[in-house]
Scaffold this motif. Sequence first.
Motif, PDB file in Angstrom:
ATOM      1  N   ASN A  83      18.262 -73.638 -30.451  1.00  0.00           N
ATOM      2  CA  ASN A  83      19.047 -74.543 -31.418  1.00  0.00           C
ATOM      3  C   ASN A  83      20.205 -75.066 -30.716  1.00  0.00           C
ATOM      4  O   ASN A  83      20.641 -76.431 -31.328  1.00  0.00           O
ATOM      5  CB  ASN A  83      19.559 -73.705 -32.616  1.00  0.00           C
ATOM      6  CG  ASN A  83      18.321 -73.438 -33.546  1.00  0.00           C
ATOM      7  OD1 ASN A  83      17.460 -74.069 -33.532  1.00  0.00           O
ATOM      8  ND2 ASN A  83      18.294 -72.210 -34.345  1.00  0.00           N
ATOM      9  N   GLU A  84      20.825 -74.637 -30.044  1.00  0.00           N
ATOM     10  CA  GLU A  84      22.092 -75.108 -29.071  1.00  0.00           C
ATOM     11  C   GLU A  84      21.751 -76.421 -28.317  1.00  0.00           C
ATOM     12  O   GLU A  84      22.369 -77.410 -28.672  1.00  0.00           O
ATOM     13  CB  GLU A  84      22.627 -74.019 -28.326  1.00  0.00           C
ATOM     14  CG  GLU A  84      24.065 -74.506 -27.532  1.00  0.00           C
ATOM     15  CD  GLU A  84      24.109 -73.277 -26.506  1.00  0.00           C
ATOM     16  OE1 GLU A  84      24.723 -73.795 -25.468  1.00  0.00           O
ATOM     17  OE2 GLU A  84      23.982 -72.105 -26.759  1.00  0.00           O
ATOM     18  N   ASP A  85      20.635 -76.413 -27.942  1.00  0.00           N
ATOM     19  CA  ASP A  85      20.377 -77.579 -27.115  1.00  0.00           C
ATOM     20  C   ASP A  85      19.965 -78.675 -28.173  1.00  0.00           C
ATOM     21  O   ASP A  85      20.123 -79.955 -27.801  1.00  0.00           O
ATOM     22  CB  ASP A  85      19.018 -77.318 -26.089  1.00  0.00           C
ATOM     23  CG  ASP A  85      19.347 -76.486 -25.076  1.00  0.00           C
ATOM     24  OD1 ASP A  85      20.480 -76.167 -24.617  1.00  0.00           O
ATOM     25  OD2 ASP A  85      18.621 -75.601 -24.408  1.00  0.00           O
ATOM     26  N   LYS A  86      19.203 -78.170 -29.203  1.00  0.00           N
ATOM     27  CA  LYS A  86      18.984 -79.201 -30.205  1.00  0.00           C
ATOM     28  C   LYS A  86      20.098 -80.022 -30.525  1.00  0.00           C
ATOM     29  O   LYS A  86      20.290 -81.290 -30.897  1.00  0.00           O
ATOM     30  CB  LYS A  86      18.125 -78.896 -31.229  1.00  0.00           C
ATOM     31  CG  LYS A  86      16.616 -78.360 -30.734  1.00  0.00           C
ATOM     32  CD  LYS A  86      16.171 -77.852 -32.204  1.00  0.00           C
ATOM     33  CE  LYS A  86      14.860 -77.174 -31.856  1.00  0.00           C
ATOM     34  NZ  LYS A  86      14.202 -76.439 -32.997  1.00  0.00           N
ATOM     35  N   LYS A  87      21.252 -79.328 -31.033  1.00  0.00           N
ATOM     36  CA  LYS A  87      22.535 -79.676 -31.539  1.00  0.00           C
ATOM     37  C   LYS A  87      23.046 -80.767 -30.431  1.00  0.00           C
ATOM     38  O   LYS A  87      23.515 -81.699 -31.052  1.00  0.00           O
ATOM     39  CB  LYS A  87      23.283 -78.536 -31.922  1.00  0.00           C
ATOM     40  CG  LYS A  87      22.914 -77.942 -32.960  1.00  0.00           C
ATOM     41  CD  LYS A  87      23.876 -76.614 -33.417  1.00  0.00           C
ATOM     42  CE  LYS A  87      23.548 -75.672 -34.210  1.00  0.00           C
ATOM     43  NZ  LYS A  87      24.350 -74.641 -34.665  1.00  0.00           N
ATOM     44  N   LYS A  88      23.114 -80.275 -29.257  1.00  0.00           N
ATOM     45  CA  LYS A  88      23.669 -81.174 -28.036  1.00  0.00           C
ATOM     46  C   LYS A  88      22.950 -82.581 -28.219  1.00  0.00           C
ATOM     47  O   LYS A  88      23.382 -83.564 -28.021  1.00  0.00           O
ATOM     48  CB  LYS A  88      23.640 -80.770 -26.929  1.00  0.00           C
ATOM     49  CG  LYS A  88      24.531 -79.515 -26.860  1.00  0.00           C
ATOM     50  CD  LYS A  88      24.238 -78.654 -25.181  1.00  0.00           C
ATOM     51  CE  LYS A  88      25.138 -77.434 -25.183  1.00  0.00           C
ATOM     52  NZ  LYS A  88      25.044 -76.793 -23.970  1.00  0.00           N
ATOM     53  N   ILE A  89      21.564 -82.580 -28.228  1.00  0.00           N
ATOM     54  CA  ILE A  89      20.772 -83.676 -28.173  1.00  0.00           C
ATOM     55  C   ILE A  89      20.990 -84.556 -29.398  1.00  0.00           C
ATOM     56  O   ILE A  89      21.287 -85.735 -29.404  1.00  0.00           O
ATOM     57  CB  ILE A  89      18.925 -83.323 -28.080  1.00  0.00           C
ATOM     58  CG1 ILE A  89      18.977 -82.342 -26.843  1.00  0.00           C
ATOM     59  CG2 ILE A  89      18.357 -84.457 -28.429  1.00  0.00           C
ATOM     60  CD1 ILE A  89      17.556 -81.959 -26.772  1.00  0.00           C
ATOM     61  N   ASN A  90      20.966 -83.988 -30.602  1.00  0.00           N
ATOM     62  CA  ASN A  90      21.379 -84.852 -31.627  1.00  0.00           C
ATOM     63  C   ASN A  90      22.549 -85.375 -31.711  1.00  0.00           C
ATOM     64  O   ASN A  90      22.779 -86.317 -32.043  1.00  0.00           O
ATOM     65  CB  ASN A  90      21.241 -83.859 -32.846  1.00  0.00           C
ATOM     66  CG  ASN A  90      19.708 -83.866 -33.247  1.00  0.00           C
ATOM     67  OD1 ASN A  90      18.814 -84.560 -33.202  1.00  0.00           O
ATOM     68  ND2 ASN A  90      19.549 -82.303 -33.809  1.00  0.00           N
ATOM     69  N   GLU A 118       9.623 -77.406 -20.432  1.00  0.00           N
ATOM     70  CA  GLU A 118      10.819 -76.404 -20.326  1.00  0.00           C
ATOM     71  C   GLU A 118      12.010 -77.200 -20.075  1.00  0.00           C
ATOM     72  O   GLU A 118      12.400 -77.767 -19.143  1.00  0.00           O
ATOM     73  CB  GLU A 118      10.450 -75.419 -19.178  1.00  0.00           C
ATOM     74  CG  GLU A 118       9.329 -74.412 -19.348  1.00  0.00           C
ATOM     75  CD  GLU A 118       9.301 -73.395 -20.180  1.00  0.00           C
ATOM     76  OE1 GLU A 118      10.647 -73.147 -20.634  1.00  0.00           O
ATOM     77  OE2 GLU A 118       8.314 -72.985 -20.830  1.00  0.00           O
ATOM     78  N   LEU A 119      12.915 -76.812 -21.048  1.00  0.00           N
ATOM     79  CA  LEU A 119      14.323 -76.980 -20.865  1.00  0.00           C
ATOM     80  C   LEU A 119      15.074 -76.104 -20.136  1.00  0.00           C
ATOM     81  O   LEU A 119      15.290 -75.099 -20.543  1.00  0.00           O
ATOM     82  CB  LEU A 119      15.139 -77.405 -22.259  1.00  0.00           C
ATOM     83  CG  LEU A 119      14.877 -78.806 -22.797  1.00  0.00           C
ATOM     84  CD1 LEU A 119      15.673 -78.761 -24.127  1.00  0.00           C
ATOM     85  CD2 LEU A 119      15.565 -79.895 -21.889  1.00  0.00           C
ATOM     86  N   ILE A 120      15.574 -76.352 -18.938  1.00  0.00           N
ATOM     87  CA  ILE A 120      16.165 -75.544 -18.153  1.00  0.00           C
ATOM     88  C   ILE A 120      17.659 -75.283 -18.533  1.00  0.00           C
ATOM     89  O   ILE A 120      18.306 -74.452 -18.958  1.00  0.00           O
ATOM     90  CB  ILE A 120      16.302 -75.800 -16.683  1.00  0.00           C
ATOM     91  CG1 ILE A 120      14.735 -76.021 -16.294  1.00  0.00           C
ATOM     92  CG2 ILE A 120      16.904 -74.823 -15.746  1.00  0.00           C
ATOM     93  CD1 ILE A 120      13.801 -74.762 -16.380  1.00  0.00           C
ATOM     94  N   SER A 121      18.401 -76.474 -18.612  1.00  0.00           N
ATOM     95  CA  SER A 121      19.756 -76.521 -19.184  1.00  0.00           C
ATOM     96  C   SER A 121      20.105 -77.969 -19.679  1.00  0.00           C
ATOM     97  O   SER A 121      19.398 -78.734 -19.345  1.00  0.00           O
ATOM     98  CB  SER A 121      20.667 -76.289 -18.082  1.00  0.00           C
ATOM     99  OG  SER A 121      20.883 -77.320 -17.090  1.00  0.00           O
ATOM    100  N   VAL A 122      20.849 -78.022 -20.692  1.00  0.00           N
ATOM    101  CA  VAL A 122      21.525 -79.166 -21.488  1.00  0.00           C
ATOM    102  C   VAL A 122      22.810 -79.202 -21.242  1.00  0.00           C
ATOM    103  O   VAL A 122      23.551 -78.356 -21.785  1.00  0.00           O
ATOM    104  CB  VAL A 122      20.857 -79.347 -22.829  1.00  0.00           C
ATOM    105  CG1 VAL A 122      21.460 -80.648 -23.677  1.00  0.00           C
ATOM    106  CG2 VAL A 122      19.148 -79.411 -22.837  1.00  0.00           C
ATOM    107  N   LYS A 123      23.587 -80.247 -20.638  1.00  0.00           N
ATOM    108  CA  LYS A 123      24.940 -80.032 -20.499  1.00  0.00           C
ATOM    109  C   LYS A 123      25.534 -81.137 -21.227  1.00  0.00           C
ATOM    110  O   LYS A 123      25.065 -82.442 -20.972  1.00  0.00           O
ATOM    111  CB  LYS A 123      25.351 -79.934 -19.155  1.00  0.00           C
ATOM    112  CG  LYS A 123      27.016 -80.054 -18.937  1.00  0.00           C
ATOM    113  CD  LYS A 123      27.340 -79.845 -17.469  1.00  0.00           C
ATOM    114  CE  LYS A 123      28.768 -79.644 -17.102  1.00  0.00           C
ATOM    115  NZ  LYS A 123      29.327 -79.544 -15.986  1.00  0.00           N
TER     116      LYS A 123
END
Length: 186
Positions: A129-136, A175-180
């Motif tokens: 969810n944290e990665d989805k929020k960053k992407i959105n 696979e998402l390894i990291s989203v910064k």
Amino acid sequence: MAESANFKGGIFNKHRNGLIGNRFEMPNVSYTHPLAVNLNRRMRNTINILILIFLTSCAGGIQHLPEEKINLAPTSFCDLPKVEGQLVYTRGTLSGVDEYWSFFEIGKRCNDTLNIELDLDTNWENWKNEDKKKINLVYNEYWNKYLIIDAIGIFEMGGNYGHLGTNNSKFTVHELISVKLIEKKH
């Protein structure tokens, strides 16, 4: 043999010119070396810090990968066409305007003709969810933000991808390894 070493009550004890714990003892002199005491404190602090780092790094951040994917070496954008159709690990930036988005190489581009569509939708339900929020957030504030993404996926070429086919290749993320999240400098 009164001067020999013996074990009494769990403490190593030498009667003369010996060590007791962190003390150096000589006849009529007992001296505690300051480094011995500080070293013990430093060691405890260092160990506590290392344990804290270990525990916080295990709590989140990088997703755990299946055993067979751990040994993937990073693939540069220059080499992506050479590994088309294979599972690879790469890193790039995701940015765009309105419907026009691309996955770009970080730094100097080795291939100006390679425009990559980043397919995050295929496995969207698997992302944290944290990665989805960053992407959105980046899609909603594209003028002010972009992402640095480390991902494992499959690269393909030879089509028209993205809005109105503006990209000539696609990287489907498995696979998402990291989203910064990065703020743009204005």
